[in-house]
Design a protein around this motif. Structure first.
Motif, short mmCIF file in Angstrom:
data_model
loop_
_atom_site.label_atom_id
_atom_site.label_comp_id
_atom_site.label_asym_id
_atom_site.label_seq_id
_atom_site.Cartn_x
_atom_site.Cartn_y
_atom_site.Cartn_z
N THR A 2 74.31 24.63 24.89
CA THR A 2 74.08 24.30 23.48
C THR A 2 74.15 25.51 22.56
O THR A 2 73.79 25.42 21.39
N THR A 3 74.62 26.66 23.07
CA THR A 3 74.62 27.89 22.28
C THR A 3 76.04 28.32 21.97
O THR A 3 76.93 28.27 22.82
N VAL A 4 76.25 28.77 20.73
CA VAL A 4 77.52 29.36 20.32
C VAL A 4 77.23 30.73 19.71
O VAL A 4 76.09 31.04 19.37
N ALA A 5 78.27 31.53 19.58
CA ALA A 5 78.12 32.87 19.02
C ALA A 5 78.82 32.97 17.67
O ALA A 5 79.86 32.32 17.45
N VAL A 6 78.23 33.76 16.79
CA VAL A 6 78.88 34.14 15.53
C VAL A 6 78.94 35.66 15.51
O VAL A 6 77.93 36.33 15.71
#
Length: 348
Positions: A281-285
């Motif tokens: 459920t994690t994304v990176a910016v």
């Protein structure tokens, strides 16, 4: 709301029914009343909350009703151990007594009237290192979401800049964390909405000028639970430090956004933080002028998909310093990235 199901009262005890009806009136709801188990089972699935009188809990447990949330057993005075055992049989979440639990029951029924089961999504924004702009992005995402629907921005980072300062809302009156740290019961969603600072559809739960020493995990849990019942979108500024608060926050998040710059030290720190987050459920910016060219490599190092790359935005510090908030303009890298995050919430 007219389409919110009414709560169900299951009791043949006239005195208990009178007390529960009085509490329902205080909460502004008109309950469905079932004086026997047959009537209770017929109404069981179509109600928001079920309050089962101690007089019928044993009979109801023998009928084996279908499992559902928000079932509570209520009795008057001291209850026997049998009541607690039978409460498990009918799937109750708690057993409470009157008059000790009157306030709790009024808030429970208030939430039922307020549509407590409405769908909500919670997104957490966490920095991979200090100073990478996680708080600013959390504020920007909250501003974007608030243009579409009711949004709460919850500041859970005791070492952060403070979301009210980033948004220029520190002078807006309302309850801060210091007003919730001594909470000992269930927080009403309606009470939370009415008490917190708010402007232009965006509500804040943030820190007082003199920050509280220790924020109990219980207070964070209850605030997040009430926020989920009271707001379609909850945006959380997540602390990087592992601990009870971070654990509570992460357990409530449907989406997580890890923010990092693309320097070697920042990426190394972000990789350590990423290992503490649920990868599904994690994304990176990624922030920085070179973020676009190195995004695939950094994504592999973090073990996360890169949702967006964000070049530095000219005038951002000035806008925050002037108290107009990070989204002084709806254009620019920060606004675009905030929209990407908001759109990523749709599947949740």
């Amino acid at each position: 709301m007219d389409d919110v199901p009414a709560p169900l009262l299951v009791t043949a005890d006239e005195r208990l029914l009178a007390e529960l009806s009085r509490l329902a009136a205080a909460a502004g709801v008109v309950p469905v009343v079932a004086a026997d188990v047959g009537a209770a089972l017929r109404a069981w699935a179509g109600t928001s909350t079920v309050l089962v009188g101690a007089d019928l809990v044993a009979e109801l447990a023998r009928a084996r009703p279908s499992r559902r949330p928000q079932v509570h057993v209520v009795g008057a005075g001291e209850l026997t151990d049998d009541v607690f055992r039978e409460a498990i049989g009918c799937g109750a979440e708690s057993v409470v007594t009157l008059p000790a639990s009157e306030s709790w029951l009024v808030e429970l029924l208030t939430d039922a009237a307020d549509g407590g089961a409405a769908a909500s999504v919670t997104v957490g924004v966490v920095g991979g290192a200090g100073g990478v702009g996680a708080t600013v992005l959390a504020c920007a995402v909250a501003q974007v979401c608030a243009r579409r629907t009711g949004t709460l921005l919850l500041d859970a980072d005791p070492l952060g800049a403070g979301v009210d300062r980033v948004l220029g809302l520190e002078a807006v009156g309302g309850v801060r964390w210091d007003g919730l740290v001594h909470a000992t019961g269930r927080i009403s969603a309606r009470s939370l909405r009415e008490a917190l600072p708010s402007r232009d559809g965006l509500t804040l739960l943030t820190w007082p000028v003199d920050r509280v020493g220790d924020l109990p995990a219980f207070a964070v849990r209850e605030a997040l639970s009430a926020a989920g019942r009271g707001f379609p979108v909850v945006v959380v500024d997540v602390p990087r430090q592992a601990g009870a608060i971070a654990t509570e926050v992460l357990s409530h998040c449907d989406r997580l956004v890890l923010v990092t710059t693309v320097t070697v030290p920042a990426v190394a720190a972000a990789a350590r933080v990423a290992r503490q987050l649920p990868s599904a459920t994690t994304v990176a910016v990624l922030r920085g002028s070179a973020a676009g060219s190195v995004a695939p490599e950094i994504g592999r190092l973090l073990g996360l998909p890169v949702l967006a790359t964000m070049p530095d935005q000219r005038g951002l510090d000035e806008a925050i310093g002037l108290g107009v908030g990070p989204l002084r303009s709806r254009r620019g890298p920060l606004a675009r990235t905030a929209r990407y995050v908001a759109e990523d919430l749709a599947p949740a």
